[in-house]
Design a protein around this motif. Structure first.
Motif, PDB file in Angstrom:
ATOM      1  N   ILE A 153       0.851  -1.206   0.000  1.00  0.00           N
ATOM      2  CA  ILE A 153       0.000   0.000   0.000  1.00  0.00           C
ATOM      3  C   ILE A 153       0.880   1.248   0.000  1.00  0.00           C
ATOM      4  O   ILE A 153       0.598   2.234  -0.700  1.00  0.00           O
ATOM      5  CB  ILE A 153      -0.927  -0.005   1.232  1.00  0.00           C
ATOM      6  CG1 ILE A 153      -1.924  -1.170   1.157  1.00  0.00           C
ATOM      7  CG2 ILE A 153      -1.674   1.324   1.384  1.00  0.00           C
ATOM      8  CD1 ILE A 153      -2.968  -1.057   0.083  1.00  0.00           C
ATOM      9  N   ALA A 154       1.958   1.214   0.775  1.00  0.00           N
ATOM     10  CA  ALA A 154       2.865   2.365   0.825  1.00  0.00           C
ATOM     11  C   ALA A 154       3.477   2.632  -0.552  1.00  0.00           C
ATOM     12  O   ALA A 154       3.525   3.778  -1.014  1.00  0.00           O
ATOM     13  CB  ALA A 154       3.961   2.115   1.847  1.00  0.00           C
ATOM     14  N   LYS A 155       3.912   1.534  -1.203  1.00  0.00           N
ATOM     15  CA  LYS A 155       4.523   1.682  -2.530  1.00  0.00           C
ATOM     16  C   LYS A 155       3.530   2.284  -3.515  1.00  0.00           C
ATOM     17  O   LYS A 155       3.863   3.173  -4.300  1.00  0.00           O
ATOM     18  CB  LYS A 155       4.965   0.288  -2.996  1.00  0.00           C
ATOM     19  CG  LYS A 155       5.922   0.263  -4.146  1.00  0.00           C
ATOM     20  CD  LYS A 155       6.354  -1.167  -4.380  1.00  0.00           C
ATOM     21  CE  LYS A 155       6.804  -1.351  -5.814  1.00  0.00           C
ATOM     22  NZ  LYS A 155       7.010  -2.748  -6.155  1.00  0.00           N
ATOM     23  N   LYS A 156       2.303   1.782  -3.426  1.00  0.00           N
ATOM     24  CA  LYS A 156       1.255   2.313  -4.308  1.00  0.00           C
ATOM     25  C   LYS A 156       1.015   3.795  -4.003  1.00  0.00           C
ATOM     26  O   LYS A 156       0.812   4.610  -4.915  1.00  0.00           O
ATOM     27  CB  LYS A 156      -0.038   1.512  -4.086  1.00  0.00           C
ATOM     28  CG  LYS A 156      -1.016   1.590  -5.216  1.00  0.00           C
ATOM     29  CD  LYS A 156      -0.586   0.727  -6.367  1.00  0.00           C
ATOM     30  CE  LYS A 156      -1.221   1.219  -7.643  1.00  0.00           C
ATOM     31  NZ  LYS A 156      -0.571   0.639  -8.819  1.00  0.00           N
ATOM     32  N   GLY A 157       1.025   4.117  -2.706  1.00  0.00           N
ATOM     33  CA  GLY A 157       0.806   5.505  -2.307  1.00  0.00           C
ATOM     34  C   GLY A 157       1.888   6.428  -2.831  1.00  0.00           C
ATOM     35  O   GLY A 157       1.619   7.513  -3.351  1.00  0.00           O
ATOM     36  N   PHE A 158       3.147   5.991  -2.718  1.00  0.00           N
ATOM     37  CA  PHE A 158       4.261   6.803  -3.241  1.00  0.00           C
ATOM     38  C   PHE A 158       4.068   7.074  -4.725  1.00  0.00           C
ATOM     39  O   PHE A 158       4.264   8.188  -5.208  1.00  0.00           O
ATOM     40  CB  PHE A 158       5.597   6.083  -3.047  1.00  0.00           C
ATOM     41  CG  PHE A 158       6.052   5.995  -1.623  1.00  0.00           C
ATOM     42  CD1 PHE A 158       5.878   7.050  -0.754  1.00  0.00           C
ATOM     43  CD2 PHE A 158       6.659   4.851  -1.144  1.00  0.00           C
ATOM     44  CE1 PHE A 158       6.296   6.976   0.556  1.00  0.00           C
ATOM     45  CE2 PHE A 158       7.073   4.761   0.173  1.00  0.00           C
ATOM     46  CZ  PHE A 158       6.893   5.816   1.027  1.00  0.00           C
ATOM     47  N   LYS A 159       3.680   6.011  -5.427  1.00  0.00           N
ATOM     48  CA  LYS A 159       3.558   6.120  -6.881  1.00  0.00           C
ATOM     49  C   LYS A 159       2.396   7.044  -7.266  1.00  0.00           C
ATOM     50  O   LYS A 159       2.528   7.896  -8.151  1.00  0.00           O
ATOM     51  CB  LYS A 159       3.325   4.717  -7.448  1.00  0.00           C
ATOM     52  CG  LYS A 159       3.719   4.558  -8.892  1.00  0.00           C
ATOM     53  CD  LYS A 159       3.648   3.099  -9.279  1.00  0.00           C
ATOM     54  CE  LYS A 159       3.740   2.961 -10.785  1.00  0.00           C
ATOM     55  NZ  LYS A 159       3.543   1.582 -11.229  1.00  0.00           N
ATOM     56  N   ARG A 160       1.288   6.866  -6.573  1.00  0.00           N
ATOM     57  CA  ARG A 160       0.091   7.647  -6.918  1.00  0.00           C
ATOM     58  C   ARG A 160       0.266   9.127  -6.616  1.00  0.00           C
ATOM     59  O   ARG A 160      -0.315   9.988  -7.271  1.00  0.00           O
ATOM     60  CB  ARG A 160      -1.115   7.121  -6.148  1.00  0.00           C
ATOM     61  CG  ARG A 160      -1.611   5.766  -6.645  1.00  0.00           C
ATOM     62  CD  ARG A 160      -2.725   5.264  -5.770  1.00  0.00           C
ATOM     63  NE  ARG A 160      -3.863   6.173  -5.803  1.00  0.00           N
ATOM     64  CZ  ARG A 160      -4.674   6.367  -4.782  1.00  0.00           C
ATOM     65  NH1 ARG A 160      -4.496   5.746  -3.657  1.00  0.00           N
ATOM     66  NH2 ARG A 160      -5.694   7.203  -4.895  1.00  0.00           N
ATOM     67  N   THR A 161       1.040   9.416  -5.581  1.00  0.00           N
ATOM     68  CA  THR A 161       1.146  10.825  -5.171  1.00  0.00           C
ATOM     69  C   THR A 161       2.410  11.496  -5.701  1.00  0.00           C
ATOM     70  O   THR A 161       2.723  12.615  -5.309  1.00  0.00           O
ATOM     71  CB  THR A 161       1.148  10.930  -3.630  1.00  0.00           C
ATOM     72  OG1 THR A 161       2.196  10.102  -3.124  1.00  0.00           O
ATOM     73  CG2 THR A 161      -0.164  10.482  -3.034  1.00  0.00           C
ATOM     74  N   MET A 162       3.085  10.812  -6.595  1.00  0.00           N
ATOM     75  CA  MET A 162       4.371  11.335  -7.064  1.00  0.00           C
ATOM     76  C   MET A 162       4.299  12.769  -7.604  1.00  0.00           C
ATOM     77  O   MET A 162       5.161  13.593  -7.260  1.00  0.00           O
ATOM     78  CB  MET A 162       4.973  10.397  -8.106  1.00  0.00           C
ATOM     79  CG  MET A 162       6.411  10.740  -8.426  1.00  0.00           C
ATOM     80  SD  MET A 162       7.080   9.647  -9.664  1.00  0.00           S
ATOM     81  CE  MET A 162       7.336   8.173  -8.725  1.00  0.00           C
ATOM     82  N   PRO A 163       3.300  13.110  -8.435  1.00  0.00           N
ATOM     83  CA  PRO A 163       3.277  14.496  -8.935  1.00  0.00           C
ATOM     84  C   PRO A 163       3.242  15.529  -7.818  1.00  0.00           C
ATOM     85  O   PRO A 163       3.898  16.567  -7.907  1.00  0.00           O
ATOM     86  CB  PRO A 163       1.988  14.541  -9.765  1.00  0.00           C
ATOM     87  CG  PRO A 163       1.710  13.121 -10.127  1.00  0.00           C
ATOM     88  CD  PRO A 163       2.203  12.308  -8.984  1.00  0.00           C
ATOM     89  N   LEU A 164       2.505  15.206  -6.764  1.00  0.00           N
ATOM     90  CA  LEU A 164       2.393  16.179  -5.668  1.00  0.00           C
ATOM     91  C   LEU A 164       3.698  16.297  -4.883  1.00  0.00           C
ATOM     92  O   LEU A 164       4.193  17.406  -4.658  1.00  0.00           O
ATOM     93  CB  LEU A 164       1.278  15.744  -4.707  1.00  0.00           C
ATOM     94  CG  LEU A 164      -0.133  16.224  -5.037  1.00  0.00           C
ATOM     95  CD1 LEU A 164      -1.131  15.563  -4.110  1.00  0.00           C
ATOM     96  CD2 LEU A 164      -0.236  17.739  -4.912  1.00  0.00           C
ATOM     97  N   TRP A 165       4.218  15.157  -4.460  1.00  0.00           N
ATOM     98  CA  TRP A 165       5.414  15.293  -3.598  1.00  0.00           C
ATOM     99  C   TRP A 165       6.650  15.690  -4.382  1.00  0.00           C
ATOM    100  O   TRP A 165       7.569  16.296  -3.818  1.00  0.00           O
ATOM    101  CB  TRP A 165       5.620  14.067  -2.712  1.00  0.00           C
ATOM    102  CG  TRP A 165       5.853  12.726  -3.329  1.00  0.00           C
ATOM    103  CD1 TRP A 165       4.938  11.731  -3.472  1.00  0.00           C
ATOM    104  CD2 TRP A 165       7.085  12.190  -3.837  1.00  0.00           C
ATOM    105  NE1 TRP A 165       5.496  10.625  -4.047  1.00  0.00           N
ATOM    106  CE2 TRP A 165       6.826  10.874  -4.275  1.00  0.00           C
ATOM    107  CE3 TRP A 165       8.372  12.684  -3.961  1.00  0.00           C
ATOM    108  CZ2 TRP A 165       7.800  10.050  -4.838  1.00  0.00           C
ATOM    109  CZ3 TRP A 165       9.345  11.872  -4.514  1.00  0.00           C
ATOM    110  CH2 TRP A 165       9.052  10.575  -4.945  1.00  0.00           C
ATOM    111  N   LEU A 166       6.654  15.396  -5.675  1.00  0.00           N
ATOM    112  CA  LEU A 166       7.778  15.890  -6.482  1.00  0.00           C
ATOM    113  C   LEU A 166       7.733  17.411  -6.584  1.00  0.00           C
ATOM    114  O   LEU A 166       8.756  18.089  -6.484  1.00  0.00           O
ATOM    115  CB  LEU A 166       7.729  15.273  -7.877  1.00  0.00           C
ATOM    116  CG  LEU A 166       8.573  14.011  -8.091  1.00  0.00           C
ATOM    117  CD1 LEU A 166       8.469  13.536  -9.530  1.00  0.00           C
ATOM    118  CD2 LEU A 166      10.032  14.274  -7.736  1.00  0.00           C
TER     119      LEU A 166
END
Lengths: 651, 297
Positions: free
Chosen positions: A12-25
């Protein structure tokens, strides 16, 4: 080795990182730009010292970090919680062999990690490009940001877990960040507008519930007393925010545990909060929309007219009704709510009208509240005609006059209000000049009462001659001219050990005279001492009174400038007095021996020793000609010792 | 074994499940049928641990399902509305499932590529509804579930793909003892695959039997009598119709009992016809107050 905990799921964490990449980048890029590019350029091309770099670093997190933490925590929480908002996605997630605690805490930690790890790395990079910055500033920068992120993430998670529709959690989060401040502002407007004399301060008691504003208000970056660096103020407040953020995260988790999967697409998924939402939304709309409607449909249209409780009742009722219907529509997800909700709507409007009635009739006795003299610890009366506040203590024996002034104003409320909106006309044969009178009571029980009234203190007859309104004039004068009050008001003038004289100037008006003079430092002490005597015997009056008293050919207006310096803090005071020419102080001011420079025509003897500023050659050699005293001139420099002239207080 | 015992669930005052009880035996295919709004999907969402029941027990192998990861790890669920992450492909979802289901069978995933002709790198949301269903089956079957829960599973699949899907499912049932619970409106399809059937309406299971029991309990007979029709009151006739002299009777009872009774009446012609599942439901429940028009396609 696999992670054996029910609170975290790496998939779930990995999926979360991937899904939110535009924001945290985006978030990471902003910090990198600010801290390494801007900071690096600053360090490289301007070569500031460690202190200035520290100021830059702390200001970035104070000004920008607050908004960054607020926005990105909210946005990331929204994205990672949005599986709750559709039946198919919540069905998918809750059918997986993952406990809710793992879903919740994995997403929560994901927000913290994607915001704080890039920030930490940016801090390390900043340490490289800003070698001037000592590590303490960067650590402080990171620790401040950690607490902001933890708080805003917890806050956003609560909003996301009590709502059930995409975007509503984020909108609610945005509204709640400012709602308390906005509503309190509107309530203050209402109270001060409709409760006669009621005053509101600039302090907002609900500020802690508007965290973004409160961070800007409570925190800041200040220079250390020794000037050797900067420090972020409000560390204690940020510690509180950290604790509150963790509590809010726990609350969000409790809401999630109790959440029913079938409540996706509900506006408010937490059933217990639905009535709270409905009535809070109704009350908020009644207040905020009521004030807006009142302004647009009454104040702007009727201009300078008396406050209308009736118009406000209509405005708040309409605002409240809109809020109630909107809340019902949102909760029931239907436009057709009137048929089933009209009774509730009627009740809400009735409550709003009752509140308006309570304000109008002063049910809580706010308007008519005058404290008993025995209950007063001190009272301060302020009026624009006097350049000091009259602080009255019980031992002065005139507290009854303050109370009497207060009750006189209230007794004349109708009269004051009736002429206020016609004050510029001569309809009654007089043109009134309304003055503000504020009365502040400090009571013995520790509470305070603050009131401000606009009263017709003066009026002009048709010949445009000003008269004092006999209703208030005597009372005001008695209070302000009381010797004890005067002693207190001009305490810095007598405090020669702490307050230095930095200048004494006079303007001469009236008759054939119109000029200006400044005085030798040697005479400052004498002037200060004589002011006291003049105030006592009435030959010196407070403030600038340009109208000459009967029998006086001209007036002398004295300005005295005092300064107290403690370390780098400077307290500068200006005092104006109107001096009778035939008084002892007048004699000092009219003696040219005491004058160092002058311009214009003065009724002064022995002027031949003084410099005339009207002479261009003299003006060129004297840089102070035509300049007002500016405290900034002395910044960073100790005050000249020649300004020190302690004298014994003769009183 | 899946068990629901007196389960109730209320949504804003509407009682979606009203003391529902059902038992799905291990290693069989259980068809759950009922009209729209009868509570099929709600029951399934309880079995998959999505919903928490207000009252009653939802058990798999004797353990409560809600928040029980050990049980849910053995359950695969395909909903009527297939969900995939935004822009996630079959490959992405495979990686996700591998992280969630430790027993995810990668070899099977590769082997099933031929059965499901889907571009595994294409976003699932961009696939047609039928293709999305195929992807869901592909992924679910690779999780090697002990329990497969299917909500309207073959809607959108073409006949060839339906047959293929059922073939895979029945293979798992036969080879691995997988227990399958399937809800559907399509009684003809269920008739071919189910060994147990439960009919649900108004949040309650009305009948729950094996298919053979249902078929043994009712017969469809065609009969022609010489002259006047004799008294048939000894038979529990649920429905009768006539074309010319040929009467078609739906009679409740076993084949042997009814054959014996009919023979005693000496008809000119008497024959027993096979009953479809659809007819069983219609005539079994036709006398009740239930709205059956939605049960049958």
């Amino acid at each position: 080795m696999s992670l054996k905990t029910s609170f975290f799921n790496p998939t779930i964490a990995k999926k979360g990182f991937k899904r939110t990449m535009p924001l945290w980048l985006t978030h990471a890029v902003i910090w990198v730009l600010v801290m390494t590019v801007v900071g690096g350029n600053l360090a490289k091309y301007y070569d500031p010292g460690a202190e200035e770099m520290g100021n830059f670093i702390l200001m970035t997190v104070y000004i920008g970090g607050t908004l960054m933490a607020a926005f990105f925590s909210g946005a990331l929480s929204e994205v990672l919680s949005n599986y709750l908002y559709s039946p198919s996605s919540i069905g998918f997630h809750h059918a997986l062999p993952i406990k809710r605690e793992a879903l919740f805490f994995t997403n929560y930690l994901t927000v913290l990690v994607v915001l704080l790890v890039p920030a930490a790395l940016t801090g390390l990079a900043a340490a490289v490009v800003m070698p001037q910055a000592v590590g303490g500033y960067l650590l402080s920068w990171f620790w401040i940001y950690v607490r902001m992120v933890v708080f805003f993430t917890g806050f956003a998670m609560v909003c996301n877990h009590i709502t059930g529709h995409v975007g509503i959690g984020f909108v609610l989060y945005g509204i709640l960040n400012f709602a308390a401040f906005l509503v309190e502002g509107c309530l203050k407007f209402i109270m001060s507008h409709f409760l006669y004399g009621f005053t509101v301060g600039y302090d907002y008691v609900t500020m802690p519930f508007s965290p973004i504003i409160n961070i800007y208000a409570k925190c800041g970056v200040v220079c250390l007393e020794d000037g050797m660096g900067y420090v972020f103020t409000g560390q204690g407040y940020l510690n509180i925010l950290l604790a509150v953020g963790l509590v809010l995260a726990a609350a969000a988790w409790m809401f999630y545990r109790a959440r029913r999967s079938e409540d996706s697409r509900e506006i408010i998924s937490a059933h217990t909060l639905r009535p709270v939402f409905k009535y809070a939304f109704t009350a908020g709309c009644a207040v905020v929309l009521g004030v807006i409607f009142y302004f647009f449909f009454h104040e702007f249209r009727s201009g300078d007219s008396a406050p209308s409780v009736a118009a406000f009742a209509v405005a708040t009722s309409v605002g409240g009704a809109i809020g109630y219907i909107a809340a019902e529509m949102l909760l029931k997800k239907s436009m057709k709510v009137l048929k089933r909700s009209w009774k509730g709507l009627a009740a809400a409007v009735a409550v709003i009208l009752l509140c308006n009635g309570a304000i109008s009739l002063d049910v809580f006795g706010v308007v008519g509240r005058i404290p008993d003299v025995d209950d007063i610890e001190s009272a301060t009366v302020t009026n624009y005609s006097y350049d000091y506040g009259a602080v009255v203590m019980p031992e002065d024996g005139i507290l009854d006059k303050v109370v009497s002034l207060h009750s006189t104003i209230l007794e004349n409320k109708e009269y004051n209000e009736s002429i206020y909106y016609d004050r510029y006309s001569y309809e009654n044969g007089k043109r009134y000049s309304f003055e503000s009178i504020t009365i502040e009571y400090k009571l013995k029980n520790g509470s305070t009462i603050n009131r401000q009234y606009y009263v017709p203190l003066y009026y002009y007859d048709k010949a445009d001659v000003m008269h004092t309104n006999e209703v208030y004039g005597t009372l005001i004068d008695d209070i302000f001219s009381d010797p004890n009050v005067l002693m207190r008001a001009y305490a810095p003038v007598w405090d020669v050990n702490n307050y230095y004289t930095t200048g004494a100037y006079c303007d001469f008006y009236g008759g054939a005279f119109n000029g200006y003079a400044d005085y030798d430092a040697a005479v400052y002490a004498k002037i200060r001492q004589t002011i006291k005597e003049g105030l006592m015997d009435g030959t010196v009056k407070s403030g600038r009174n340009y109208g000459a008293d009967e029998g006086q050919p001209y007036v002398i207006v004295l300005r005295l400038e005092l300064c107290k310096q403690e370390g780098y803090d400077r307290d500068v005071r200006y005092y104006d007095f109107t001096v009778a020419p035939d008084s002892p102080l007048g004699a000092i001011l009219l003696d040219g021996e005491n004058i160092s420079g002058y311009s214009g025509d003065l009724p002064v003897k022995n002027l031949d020793k003084a410099t005339s500023y009207d002479d261009p050659a003299a003006a060129e050699t004297d840089p102070t000609v035509g300049q007002e005293f500016d405290a900034g001139e002395l910044d960073g420099e100790p005050l000249p010792t020649t300004a020190v002239e302690p004298v014994q207080d003769p009183v | 074994m899946i068990e629901l015992k007196n389960v109730t669930k209320t949504f804003d005052g509407f009682r979606a499940l009203d003391g529902l009880s059902l038992t799905v035996p291990t290693g069989g295919i259980y068809g759950l049928v009922g009209p729209n709004g009868s509570g099929k999907s709600t029951a399934i969402r309880h079995i998959t641990g999505i919903y928490r029941q207000d009252e009653g027990d939802v058990l798999i192998d004797g353990q409560n399902v809600y928040e029980n990861t050990d049980i849910k790890r053995r359950v695969a669920y395909i909903s009527d509305d297939v969900y995939a992450f935004l822009s996630a492909s079959v490959k992405d979802m495979k990686d996700f499932y591998r992280g969630i289901y430790p027993q995810f069978d990668l070899k099977r995933f590769e082997a099933m590529k031929e059965a499901f002709p889907i571009d595994e790198k294409k976003a699932i949301r961009h696939l047609s509804k039928g293709m999305q269903k195929q992807a869901a089956f592909w992924l679910a079957m690779c999780c090697r579930p002990d329990y497969l829960i299917l909500d309207e599973p073959v809607d959108g699949l073409d006949p060839v793909m339906r047959r293929r899907v059922w073939s895979i499912i029945m293979g798992d049932v036969a080879d691995h003892g997988t227990t399958v619970l399937v809800s559907s409106h399509n009684l003809r399809e269920l008739e071919d695959v189910c060994d147990h059937v439960g009919i649900i309406n108004h949040g309650k299971v009305l009948i729950e039997r094996s298919l053979s029991e249902l078929q043994d309990n009712m017969v469809k007979a065609q009969v022609v009598f010489e002259g006047e029709r004799p008294d048939l009151s000894s038979l529990n006739i649920l429905h009768q119709s006539a074309v010319g002299r040929i009467e078609t009777l739906i009679i409740k009872g076993s084949q042997e009992e009814i054959t014996a009774k009919m023979s005693a009446l000496r008809p000119l012609f008497f024959d027993l016809l096979p009953l479809t599942l659809e007819e069983i439901f219609i005539y079994e429940l036709g006398g009740d107050e239930y709205e059956l028009k939605d049960v049958v396609l």
